[in-house]
Design an enzyme around this catalytic site. Structure first.
Site, PDB file in Angstrom:
ATOM      1  N   ARG A 118      -4.215 -21.896  17.606  1.00 47.27           N
ATOM      2  CA  ARG A 118      -4.291 -20.513  17.120  1.00 47.27           C
ATOM      3  C   ARG A 118      -3.027 -20.185  16.327  1.00 47.27           C
ATOM      4  O   ARG A 118      -3.096 -19.570  15.262  1.00 47.27           O
ATOM      5  CB  ARG A 118      -4.462 -19.568  18.304  1.00 47.27           C
ATOM      6  N   ARG A 140      -8.802 -17.517  20.571  1.00 44.77           N
ATOM      7  CA  ARG A 140      -8.178 -17.740  21.867  1.00 44.77           C
ATOM      8  C   ARG A 140      -9.121 -18.621  22.683  1.00 44.77           C
ATOM      9  O   ARG A 140     -10.338 -18.616  22.469  1.00 44.77           O
ATOM     10  CB  ARG A 140      -7.941 -16.431  22.603  1.00 44.77           C
ATOM     11  N   TYR A 165       4.843 -14.606  12.920  1.00 39.69           N
ATOM     12  CA  TYR A 165       4.454 -15.735  12.074  1.00 39.69           C
ATOM     13  C   TYR A 165       5.195 -15.732  10.744  1.00 39.69           C
ATOM     14  O   TYR A 165       5.249 -16.755  10.069  1.00 39.69           O
ATOM     15  CB  TYR A 165       2.939 -15.717  11.861  1.00 39.69           C
ATOM     16  N   HIS A 194      -3.697 -22.596  22.403  1.00 34.52           N
ATOM     17  CA  HIS A 194      -2.991 -21.532  21.699  1.00 34.52           C
ATOM     18  C   HIS A 194      -2.120 -22.085  20.576  1.00 34.52           C
ATOM     19  O   HIS A 194      -1.812 -21.372  19.619  1.00 34.52           O
ATOM     20  CB  HIS A 194      -2.151 -20.725  22.685  1.00 34.52           C
ATOM     21  N   HIS A 246      -5.017  -8.766  16.408  1.00 35.78           N
ATOM     22  CA  HIS A 246      -3.834  -8.107  16.963  1.00 35.78           C
ATOM     23  C   HIS A 246      -3.934  -6.595  16.743  1.00 35.78           C
ATOM     24  O   HIS A 246      -4.179  -6.139  15.625  1.00 35.78           O
ATOM     25  CB  HIS A 246      -2.557  -8.619  16.285  1.00 35.78           C
ATOM     26  N   LYS A 275      -8.929  -9.355  23.431  1.00 36.19           N
ATOM     27  CA  LYS A 275      -8.215  -8.568  24.425  1.00 36.19           C
ATOM     28  C   LYS A 275      -8.559  -7.087  24.285  1.00 36.19           C
ATOM     29  O   LYS A 275      -8.784  -6.593  23.183  1.00 36.19           O
ATOM     30  CB  LYS A 275      -6.705  -8.767  24.266  1.00 36.19           C
TER      31      LYS A 275
END
Length: 323
Positions: free
Chosen positions: A269, A159, A301, A266, A292, A194
Site C-alpha cells: 500500500r 489495506r 508520502y 501495508h 485518508h 476505516k
C-alpha cells in the site's frame, strides 16, 4: 531495589515504594514482569527525587518536567520516557487515594513526541519484480490467487482488511455486512475502509487480468461456509481468506522472489502511494485513492518522494557525487 538506588532513598520513601509495589502485586494482581518494570521505574523516580533533595510525596510538576528533559537529553526515546511516566503516574495516583498528596505531579506531563517513522516502501523495480514473479512450487490455483492478491494490494493500494473483505460481486448481504466487491465490467473496486467509509478504486489492467485468471480457477475448491461462497479470496479449506494468511503468503512470495526484505501487505500500500505520487505529484488524488480522511496522513508520502529525488540527485549531479 538495586544496590545503587537504595542508599539514595530515605527510609520513609523506601517504605512508600514497598507499600505500593505490594499493592500492585497483591491487590491489583499484576504479573511478575510488570511489577519488576514498576520497580525499576520507581527506583529511577526515587534516585531523581533524592538527588534533587525532595521527598517523593513533595515532588512537584516542575521536578517531573526537569527529569523528563534530562532523560530526553540523555538519549532515552519518547516511548521509553512515556512508559516510565506511566509508572510514576500510577504511583502518585495511589498516593492521592491514600491521602498523602493533594495533586498528582505527573498528571499532565507527556513524553516528548517521537519523530514519525517513514513508511517502508519498495522501489519501483522491486515492486514490479514481485508482481511479475511466478512461484513454480505452488499449485496453479495458489499461484493464481496469490498473484491476484499482490496486484490488488500494489495496484489498488488496498489495506489487507479491505482485501479479505472483498466479495466477488455486489449484493445486499455484502452491503449489510460492510464488505466490498469488484465490478470488473466497470473497472472499479468498491471497498469499505476505516470509519465505515466507502470508496471506489480503479481496477488497473494488470489487476483485472490477474483477477480474471484467479476467478477462472477459484471454484476448483469447494466453499465450506456460507460467507465464503461470496468471498473473492478463499483458502484451500474453502473459507474466506484471513489477513494473517495474506501476511504469511506475501512474506513467502517476496522471499521466493529474491527480495532482500520480507514484504507485508501495508508495504505494498505504501509502495502504491509513493509510486503514484512520484509519477503524478497529485497529493489530493493519492489521498482519495488511499481513503485518508486527513490529507496530513497522506503528506508522509511527500517525504518518501523527496527521498527518491534526493537519491537521484546524489547519484547524478556532478556537485553531489563523491570524488
Amino acid at each position: 531495589m538495586s544496590a545503587d538506588a537504595t542508599p539514595l532513598l530515605s527510609p520513609a520513601d523506601q517504605a512508600l515504594i514497598a507499600r505500593y509495589l505490594q499493592h500492585v502485586q497483591v491487590e491489583k494482581r499484576l504479573a511478575e514482569r510488570t511489577v519488576a518494570l514498576y520497580t525499576l521505574d520507581l527506583e529511577k523516580l526515587g534516585a531523581s527525587a533524592a538527588q534533587a533533595g525532595v521527598a517523593l510525596a513533595a515532588v512537584q510538576n516542575h521536578h517531573v518536567r526537569r527529569w523528563v528533559a534530562q532523560m530526553h537529553a540523555g538519549g532515552r526515546s519518547g516511548r521509553g520516557i512515556g512508559l516510565i511516566l506511566s509508572g510514576w503516574r500510577g504511583f502518585y495516583a495511589w498516593l492521592g487515594r491514600e491521602g498523602l498528596i493533594s495533586a498528582n505531579p505527573v498528571q499532565d506531563v507527556r513524553a516528548p513526541k517521537q519523530a514519525r517513522p517513514l513508511p517502508k516502501a519498495l522501489g519501483v523495480d522491486e515492486a514490479m519484480h514481485l508482481a511479475d514473479h511466478s512461484d513454480e512450487e505452488d499449485s496453479p490455483w495458489l499461484e493464481a490467487r496469490d498473484a491476484a492478491m499482490v496486484e490488488l494490494l500494489y495496484g489498488a493500494g488496498l489495506r489487507v482488511g479491505e482485501l479479505v473483505g472483498l466479495d466477488v460481486a455486489a449484493s445486499d448481504a455484502a452491503a449489510r455486512a460492510g464488505r466490498g466487491w469488484v465490478d470488473a465490467q466497470a473497472g472499479d473496486i468498491h471497498v469499505q475502509g476505516k470509519g465505515s467509509k466507502r470508496r471506489a478504486v480503479p481496477l488497473g489492467r494488470a489487476a483485472a487480468e490477474a483477477l480474471a485468471r484467479w476467478l477462472a480457477v477459484r471454484d476448483q475448491v469447494s466453499v465450506a461456509a456460507a460467507d465464503a461462497a461470496h468471498a473473492l479470496f478463499i483458502g484451500q479449506r474453502g473459507t474466506r481468506l484471513t489477513a494473517q494468511s495474506v501476511w504469511q503468503r506475501l512474506r513467502r512470495r517476496s522471499l521466493r522472489a529474491g527480495l532482500a526484505t520480507p514484504v507485508h501487505p501495508h508495504m505494498l500500500r505504501h509502495s502504491f502511494a509513493s509510486h503514484v505520487l512520484q509519477s503524478s505529484g497529485d497529493l489530493r488524488a493519492v489521498q482519495e485513492l488511499l481513503g485518508h480522511a486527513n490529507i496530513g496522513t497522506t503528506q508522509v508520502y511527500t517525504r518518501l518522494d523527496f527521498q527518491h529525488l534526493a537519491k537521484a540527485y546524489d547519484a547524478a549531479h556532478p556537485r553531489a557525487r563523491k570524488r
